[in-house]
Design a protein around this motif. Structure first.
Motif, short mmCIF file in Angstrom:
data_model
loop_
_atom_site.label_atom_id
_atom_site.label_comp_id
_atom_site.label_asym_id
_atom_site.label_seq_id
_atom_site.Cartn_x
_atom_site.Cartn_y
_atom_site.Cartn_z
N ALA A 243 -11.19 76.91 57.53
CA ALA A 243 -10.37 76.01 57.80
C ALA A 243 -9.97 75.02 56.89
CB ALA A 243 -10.58 75.35 59.19
N ASP A 244 -11.06 74.31 56.02
CA ASP A 244 -10.82 73.45 55.22
C ASP A 244 -10.94 74.16 53.64
OD1 ASP A 244 -13.40 74.35 55.18
OD2 ASP A 244 -14.38 72.19 55.04
N TYR A 245 -10.82 75.32 53.66
CA TYR A 245 -10.66 75.88 52.18
C TYR A 245 -9.06 76.21 52.02
CZ TYR A 245 -15.83 76.67 52.26
OH TYR A 245 -17.00 76.77 52.58
N THR A 246 -8.97 76.45 50.46
CA THR A 246 -7.59 76.64 50.23
C THR A 246 -7.25 78.08 50.17
OG1 THR A 246 -7.78 74.62 48.72
CG2 THR A 246 -6.11 75.98 48.06
N TYR A 247 -8.18 78.70 49.51
CA TYR A 247 -7.88 80.39 49.36
C TYR A 247 -8.29 81.32 50.40
CZ TYR A 247 -7.49 78.67 44.53
OH TYR A 247 -6.90 77.88 43.32
N TRP A 248 -7.39 82.33 50.57
CA TRP A 248 -7.84 83.26 51.50
C TRP A 248 -8.36 84.39 50.98
CZ3 TRP A 248 -6.40 83.90 56.69
CH2 TRP A 248 -5.39 83.02 57.28
N SER A 249 -9.29 84.90 51.78
CA SER A 249 -10.18 86.15 51.16
C SER A 249 -9.28 87.35 50.92
CB SER A 249 -11.17 86.55 52.34
OG SER A 249 -10.83 87.07 53.47
N ASP A 250 -9.97 88.08 50.30
CA ASP A 250 -9.18 89.62 50.07
C ASP A 250 -9.36 90.11 51.30
OD1 ASP A 250 -8.89 89.23 47.09
OD2 ASP A 250 -10.82 89.91 47.03
N ARG A 251 -8.49 91.11 51.59
CA ARG A 251 -8.14 91.80 53.11
C ARG A 251 -9.60 92.77 52.81
NH1 ARG A 251 -1.99 94.47 53.86
NH2 ARG A 251 -1.11 92.47 53.72
N SER A 252 -10.05 92.85 53.90
CA SER A 252 -11.11 93.79 54.38
C SER A 252 -10.67 95.32 53.87
CB SER A 252 -11.54 93.86 55.67
OG SER A 252 -10.35 94.34 56.55
N SER A 253 -11.54 96.22 53.78
CA SER A 253 -11.10 97.57 53.67
C SER A 253 -10.44 98.25 55.10
CB SER A 253 -12.43 98.72 53.54
OG SER A 253 -13.29 98.06 52.36
N GLU A 254 -9.36 99.04 54.81
CA GLU A 254 -8.58 99.43 55.73
C GLU A 254 -9.54 100.51 56.48
OE1 GLU A 254 -4.94 100.91 54.76
OE2 GLU A 254 -4.75 99.61 53.14
N VAL A 255 -9.58 100.17 57.86
CA VAL A 255 -10.00 101.13 58.95
C VAL A 255 -8.99 101.91 59.72
CG1 VAL A 255 -11.56 101.27 61.02
CG2 VAL A 255 -11.93 99.76 59.12
N VAL A 256 -8.88 103.27 59.49
CA VAL A 256 -7.71 104.05 60.08
C VAL A 256 -8.41 104.58 61.51
CG1 VAL A 256 -6.35 106.16 60.01
CG2 VAL A 256 -6.63 104.71 58.16
N THR A 257 -7.75 104.24 62.63
CA THR A 257 -7.93 104.83 64.01
C THR A 257 -6.89 105.13 64.67
OG1 THR A 257 -9.03 104.19 66.03
CG2 THR A 257 -7.59 102.61 65.19
N LYS A 258 -7.11 105.85 65.73
CA LYS A 258 -5.68 106.38 66.49
C LYS A 258 -5.91 106.17 67.87
CE LYS A 258 -3.86 111.21 66.80
NZ LYS A 258 -3.98 112.43 66.59
#
Length: 655
Positions: A243-258
């Protein structure tokens, strides 16, 4: 490094000014000249440095020890801008990015110098309370010149970039995904008490992402994505920041589901046909995918007699057609579709025992007039002719299957305005297919028209020999004899009717044995050519000549019977009048109209006696009262006859 630059600037002020002056006069002139030749451009660059890769040098941390005491640098504080850094706690690395706005040669290499007043070890500068200056060194390898940027102050707690989250589980329902994730802060000196996350998701068939903001605590998160389509694939990824940081993390690995499918919710569209000895044919339309978003595993057919509850049966099928033999009772039939989740609502069909009603239903939708098939590469095209019954048809059902293998049956539906379709699905080469076209109107199936075809040759069956079967005043019927050659590709037959140069074409299904030409002119000569579509000669079936009749048998009967009845009526009337007059109105002679009567009424005449011929005597010639006839023998004698007033003496030879 900062102390180094301070000492350098205080103790060597004169030298610096001299150095700067020389640089401005000599190399600086070169850079300015090059800059005049090349337009200014922006070069984006950056470096990622781990704390373990740094080497301490006085009060500075460097990657290359050659940067400890830079000799004679050209200080240009404006050759970089848009400087920024972020720190990755999990990797204990810092990544800095900047822009170079200059006309300098592109062949430059860069390095970073981290410095502060008191420095004990390089890894310590990246601690939670770390703060330091960053200086960029650029080397122009062509001109052997070093460039120094200004100092950029960095406070480490403001540039921490949250580690990429890890999706731990996804629980899928038919219209939602329940997503859980966590952020691994182990082996770091950092903790996350409050976090902000973004859940990104998209259908795998789309490139457009949707995003949802989620607040969480303790580095863990959970969110349920709603409003999804059943039986669809989705990609999910999560990005977070403290909440008090400036930078967003990289996105997590994509998970494909159905998401799982829904149970079928729509009624099947079923039509029926009863023919023969209570043989019930049911056809139904496959449900569209949007009705349930999943594969249909099969169909359930249940039927029972209303009069006899023991006459009931249930069976499953994967086909879109079912044939059932019923008794003469009334029946109720249910048809449903099912998948792994459940069954669709049932479609109820009532089969009555009324023969007349069934006959009316069967005749309501006529069969198509003809059906043809042709092959084009790997495609099979089927065409049909509905004739004048298009208004009685709402759609067509096309069935095809490998000959002798009903389980390979496939189906296609076409609307009433269509007369040509391409068979979908993989067609097996070197296989014979049975193709049928069913006309349909609402809940009534018409009789099918069928043909055999192969992918290589199209429709099968020789054109055969056609002969004239019968001729009437307005029609001519042609009959096809058994073909002489089998498996010859003749997908379409055309009858060319010629009358004095006026030619009409009539398509004929290759499986038809009879074809009738209608609306012909009486007492007219015609010729018919039977032509196969793939016959180069144009007259493969030969030419048939005929002449329509002047009158049909019906016409002859229509003429002779009224004439005979008229003559018979006239004869009956004539005989009736004659008998009526002879019995009720006999003819009475009128003396006034007789010449003899007139002559007798005149003055007295002397009448010579004449011999009376007895055989000529008729009762119709007897005069009125007052006259007598006497006959005497051959000898003379006198007979006295009393009349009451006088006596006559009559000789026997005379009247």
């Amino acid at each position: 490094m900062m102390m180094y630059f301070t000492v350098y600037r205080m103790e060597h002020n004169c030298s610096l000014w001299a150095f700067t002056f020389l640089m401005l006069l000599c190399p600086g002139v070169l850079f300015l000249t090059n800059g005049a030749k090349e337009s200014n451009r922006t070069i984006y660059t950056g470096l990622k440095i781990k704390a373990a890769d740094l080497t301490i040098c006085d009060n500075a941390c460097v990657i290359d020890e050659a940067n400890c005491i830079p000799r004679f640098p050209y200080i240009n504080p404006d050759f970089v801008n848009n400087f920024s850094c972020f720190y990755a706690p999990s990797e204990k690395s810092i990544t800095c990015n900047w822009n170079i706005v200059s006309s300098y040669n592109e062949e430059m290499t860069y390095s970073l110098i981290f410095s502060r007043n008191i420095l004990y070890s390089c890894p310590s500068i990246f601690g939670p309370l770390g703060r330091f200056n960053v200086t960029i060194i650029g080397r122009d390898n062509m001109n052997k010149i070093k460039l120094l940027s200004s100092h950029f102050f960095v406070l480490i707690e403001t540039i921490v970039k949250t580690p990429s989250p890890t999706i731990t589980s996804i629980h899928a329902k038919n219209t939602s995904l329940h997503v859980k994730w966590s952020i691994n802060m182990d082996n770091t000196d950092w903790t996350i008490k409050q976090q902000q996350c973004e859940v990104h998701y998209r259908s795998t068939s789309s490139h457009q992402w949707s995003k949802v903001d989620v607040n969480g605590t303790s580095g863990n998160g959970v969110y349920t994505i709603n409003g999804l389509q059943p039986f669809s694939e989705y990609s999910v990824a999560v990005a977070c920041k403290a909440a008090d940081y400036t930078y967003w993390s990289d996105r997590s690995s994509e998970v494909v589901t159905k998401t799982p499918e829904n149970p079928p919710t729509k009624l099947l569209d079923v039509c029926q046909r009863v023919e023969g000895h209570r043989r019930l044919t049911l056809l139904w339309k496959a449900l569209e995918d949007e009705d349930f978003r999943g594969p249909i595993l099969g169909y359930t057919v249940h039927y029972k007699s209303r009069a006899n509850q023991s006459l009931s049966r249930t069976f499953n099928t994967t086909n879109l057609k079912a044939n059932i033999v019923l008794t003469e009772d009334e029946y109720e039939v249910w048809v449903t579709a099912y998948n792994t989740v459940g069954d669709s609502p049932f479609r109820l069909i009532n089969v009555t025992s009324d023969t007349e009603h069934r006959s009316h239903l069967n005749s309501a939708v006529p069969s198509v007039r003809g059906i043809w098939a042709s092959s084009q590469g790997n495609n099979m095209w089927v065409q049909w002719d509905a004739g004048n019954a298009k208004e009685l048809i709402s759609e067509f059902a096309i069935e095809w299957a490998v000959d002798g293998k009903p389980a390979t049956s496939q189906w296609l539906r076409a609307n009433s305005t269509t007369d040509t379709v391409a068979l979908q699905g993989k067609l097996q080469p070197n296989s014979r297919f049975n193709i049928s076209v069913y006309p349909i109107y609402k809940s009534i199936c018409g009789p099918p028209k069928s043909i055999q075809a192969t992918l290589e040759d199209g429709a099968l069956g020789d054109i055969g020999t056609w002969d004239l079967a019968s001729v009437t005043k307005n029609t001519a019927t042609l009959q096809k004899k058994e073909p002489n050659v089998r498996d010859n590709s003749l997908p379409r037959i055309t009858m060319k009717l010629n009358r004095k140069g006026n030619v009409q074409d009539f398509p004929v299904s290759s499986d038809e044995q009879y074809f009738t030409l209608r609306n012909l002119t009486p007492n007219t000569k015609y010729s018919v050519q039977v032509i196969a579509e793939n016959c180069n000669s144009g007259t493969c079936g030969g030419t048939i000549q005929f002449q329509t009749l002047q009158f049909d048998i019906e016409d002859i009967f229509a003429i002779t019977i009224p004439t005979f009845l008229l003559i018979l009526g006239a004869l009956v009337i004539f005989l009736s009048v004659t008998v009526y007059r002879s019995n009720f109105f006999p003819v009475i002679p009128n003396p006034s109209k007789s010449l003899v009567g007139k002559w007798l009424l005149e003055t007295q005449h002397e009448i010579a006696p004449k011999l009376l011929q007895l055989e000529g005597l008729s009762a119709l010639h007897v005069p009125s009262d007052g006259y007598y006839i006497q006959v005497k023998p051959s000898e003379l004698s006198v007979i006295t006859v009393s009349t009451g007033q006088t006596q006559l003496a009559v000789q026997h030879d005379y009247i």
